[in-house]
Enzyme design. Sequence first.
Site, short mmCIF file in Angstrom:
data_model
loop_
_atom_site.label_atom_id
_atom_site.label_comp_id
_atom_site.label_asym_id
_atom_site.label_seq_id
_atom_site.Cartn_x
_atom_site.Cartn_y
_atom_site.Cartn_z
N HIS A 85 11.64 30.56 -15.42
CA HIS A 85 10.66 30.85 -15.94
C HIS A 85 11.13 31.26 -17.86
O HIS A 85 12.26 31.37 -17.19
CB HIS A 85 10.02 31.37 -15.07
CG HIS A 85 9.29 30.54 -14.49
ND1 HIS A 85 9.39 30.14 -13.16
CD2 HIS A 85 7.43 30.74 -13.70
CE1 HIS A 85 8.39 29.95 -12.66
NE2 HIS A 85 7.41 29.97 -12.60
N LYS A 113 8.92 37.35 -16.40
CA LYS A 113 9.21 37.07 -15.02
C LYS A 113 9.32 38.25 -14.67
O LYS A 113 10.94 38.41 -14.73
CB LYS A 113 8.78 35.66 -15.20
CG LYS A 113 8.22 35.72 -13.60
CD LYS A 113 8.10 34.15 -13.01
CE LYS A 113 7.60 33.87 -11.43
NZ LYS A 113 6.08 34.18 -11.78
#
Length: 270
Positions: free
Chosen positions: A158, A162
């Site tokens: 990600h 995040k």
Amino acid sequence: MSAGAVRIAITGASGRMGRMLIEAVLNAPDLRLTAALDREGSPTLGQDAGAFLGQHTGVAITTDVRAGLSQADVLIDFTRPEGTLAHLALCAELGVRTVIGTTGFSDAQKAEIQALSQRAAVMMAPNMSVGVNVVLKLLENAAKALAQGYDIEIIEAHHRHKVDAPSGTALKMGEVVADAIGRDLKTCAVYGREGVTGERDPSTIGFATVRGGDIIGDHTVLFAGIGERIEISHKASSRATFAQGSLRAARFLATRATGLFDMNDVLGLA
């Protein structure tokens, strides 16, 4: 419920996901944006929710959650666990359904969500993508067939912003696989390897996490056997997939009064 279009409130209205949701709702003829909520200090407070698109919606971004929810049938929430729970408590009080895309909840927080869903319907999923939820069903079937002789590893990547790891989607993948083969993820998961770890325990499910750049979300479950590897992957190229899944969930909830649901219910995969 109101007649006609389903009235939608969106939290985190000035964030990446919030803006994607706003755009998706504005383009959906059966939905109507009635509230755009954001945190104190956001530079967009007071602005029209569609200003970033060059559109006038008549809905101003506000911090007044109660006022916003009083105009909504369904709240779509992609924020942080504490904020989501505060919003959900108010939704339960007002009878507003909630679509939860937030991840990182503790077991105690999940229990609180379960309790609140008995007052107003909730749809909660770690990933709103239709494709990811189809992959979860594929993983259930694959795990049953590959339960013996295959090592299972879950790799996810990600963007740098995040804040939780592994991702909620990766954990859900692990839960689906573990349940399918009769294991408890809490006791068989391995979240990091370093140094002299010894041979791999075949009963474990490993997780590897990558964070960097603007990766929206990549997930791969690897079944590694002798002489072959099976990989089941999903790669998101746009947050639009999460937005469209959220709208499907909102339409589903509009016909439910109470209860806790997931994307399997929304997609008829349960």
